[in-house]
Structures are given as structure tokens and as C-alpha cells.
Design a protein around this motif. Structure first.
Motif, mmCIF file in Angstrom:
data_model
loop_
_atom_site.group_PDB
_atom_site.id
_atom_site.type_symbol
_atom_site.label_atom_id
_atom_site.label_comp_id
_atom_site.label_asym_id
_atom_site.label_seq_id
_atom_site.Cartn_x
_atom_site.Cartn_y
_atom_site.Cartn_z
ATOM 1 N N ASN A 105 0.822 -1.210 0.000
ATOM 2 C CA ASN A 105 0.000 0.000 0.000
ATOM 3 C C ASN A 105 0.855 1.259 0.000
ATOM 4 O O ASN A 105 0.492 2.277 -0.605
ATOM 5 N N ARG A 107 3.719 1.439 -1.349
ATOM 6 C CA ARG A 107 4.588 1.398 -2.533
ATOM 7 C C ARG A 107 6.057 1.579 -2.125
ATOM 8 O O ARG A 107 6.799 2.367 -2.716
ATOM 9 N N LYS A 151 1.194 -9.414 -5.009
ATOM 10 C CA LYS A 151 0.337 -8.235 -5.154
ATOM 11 C C LYS A 151 1.064 -6.968 -4.719
ATOM 12 O O LYS A 151 0.898 -5.894 -5.327
ATOM 13 N N ASN A 155 1.862 -3.452 -6.744
ATOM 14 C CA ASN A 155 1.560 -2.104 -6.251
ATOM 15 C C ASN A 155 2.787 -1.201 -6.275
ATOM 16 O O ASN A 155 2.691 -0.018 -6.618
ATOM 17 N N HIS A 184 0.508 -4.765 -14.485
ATOM 18 C CA HIS A 184 0.776 -3.440 -13.926
ATOM 19 C C HIS A 184 2.093 -2.845 -14.435
ATOM 20 O O HIS A 184 2.382 -1.680 -14.160
#
Length: 199
Positions: A105, A107, A151, A155, A184
Motif C-alpha cells: 500500500n 509502494r 500483489k 503495487n 501493472h
């Protein structure tokens, strides 16, 4: 009662900044449930003033649920001062999963080496034919942090993670998460993916 807590959280959000001082005081309450509810409410409000007290809870609180929620809150508030503590939390089993999610979250590029090492720690053929409902406790313990690490790498978005995610494509357990993560990275993932198609 969950419904009552939900309504209380909505009310706290509506009150806004005026609710922050009593919530900060709640972090010091002797009752762990009150500390936990205060953490949950501060997660919604995301005040910078809560960062240091939450870090203190992660480091010193006696209750694991409070510590876990404090880690989660730090990820939502988004203050980079929490990154070193969150990196240290990766080595604490009860905090590892929440710390991975929080670093994603935030990063936090600083977490890249640890997260890549975690993803690489799963051999491609591990649990190859194992169903998710398997009762093997090792499976249940190991897989959620690995999925969260994939994940989190997505991010963070650093292209240095692409080779690790490409490797994760070969694992039946992480393939779906790795494929989603690679979307991404845009052009950075395009060439290795095309090369993989030719093999």
C-alpha cells in the motif's frame, strides 16, 4: 455486535478530526478491545498524528490482534516513516502478512528485496497438484504471504520485480496472481512475456 460497530465507525467518520484526540487516548486503554476499536477507527480517518502511536503499538502491544491491526492502519495512513518498522515486522510470523500488504500500500521500494526473495522461495513444483482445500497446515501458512507479496510487488511497480514475477508464472499456485501483477508493468513486462510465448 458488528452492525453496531459499523454504525459507530460511520459516526466517527462523520465527526472527523474532533474524534481523533479521544481515539489516540484509546490506544493507551488497558482493555485490548478498546485499543483495537481505536485502531480501526483511526484507520478510517488516517490522521498523521496517529502514526507514531500506532508504531508504538506494533512494537510493544501485548495483544497480537492489536499489533496486526496497527500494521494494517499504518499501510492505510501511508506515512513513509513506518517503512523501517514494517520491514522489521516481516520477520514476525504473526505480523508478516499484514506487513507485506502495508508495504504494498505504501509502494515501499525499500521492501523490494525482501518481497522478491519471498516470492522466489517457493519452488515452481511446490504443491503442484494440491487443491486449495488441502488440510496441510504448511500450505495454509505459506501461500497467503506469497500471494500478498506478488500483489505488493505489483503495487510498488518497480520493473526489477518483473523477472521474479515471470518465474512465479511457472508455479501453479501463484500463476494467476503473477499474471495479474505483470499487467501493472506495461512495456517492462511485454518483452519477457512475448519471449515466454515462443518457448
Amino acid at each position: 455486535v458488528p452492525a453496531v460497530r459499523d454504525e459507530a465507525c460511520h459516526a466517527i467518520q462523520a465527526i472527523g478530526e474532533a474524534s481523533i484526540p479521544p481515539l489516540l487516548n484509546g490506544l493507551q486503554d488497558p482493555n485490548w478491545r478498546i485499543r483495537l476499536r481505536a485502531v480501526e477507527a483511526l484507520t478510517l480517518l488516517k490522521p498523521q498524528a496517529a502514526v507514531a502511536p500506532l508504531m508504538n503499538l506494533v512494537a510493544h502491544d501485548s495483544d497480537s490482534a492489536v499489533r496486526q491491526d496497527a500494521v494494517r492502519a499504518l499501510g492505510h495512513i501511508g506515512d513513509a516513516h513506518a517503512i523501517p518498522l514494517l520491514l522489521d515486522s516481516l520477520t514476525t510470523p504473526s505480523l508478516q502478512l499484514k506487513a507485506i500488504e502495508a508495504l504494498g500500500n505504501l509502494r515501499a521500494v525499500e521492501a523490494l528485496p525482501a518481497l522478491m526473495a519471498l516470492v522466489k522461495s517457493l519452488p515452481a513444483d511446490a504443491y503442484e497438484d494440491r487443491m486449495e482445500g488441502c488440510t496441510d497446515p504448511k500450505y495454509k501458512e505459506e501461500l497467503p504471504p506469497l500471494e500478498a507479496a506478488v500483489k505488493a510487488l505489483a503495487n510498488i511497480g518497480d520493473p526489477r520485480a518483473v523477472p521474479v514475477l515471470m518465474q512465479a508464472l511457472h508455479s501453479t499456485l501463484l500463476r494467476q496472481e503473477a499474471a495479474e501483477a505483470l499487467t501493472h508493468f506495461g512495456a517492462a513486462a511485454k518483452t519477457p512475456l512475448l519471449q515466454l510465448l515462443k518457448t
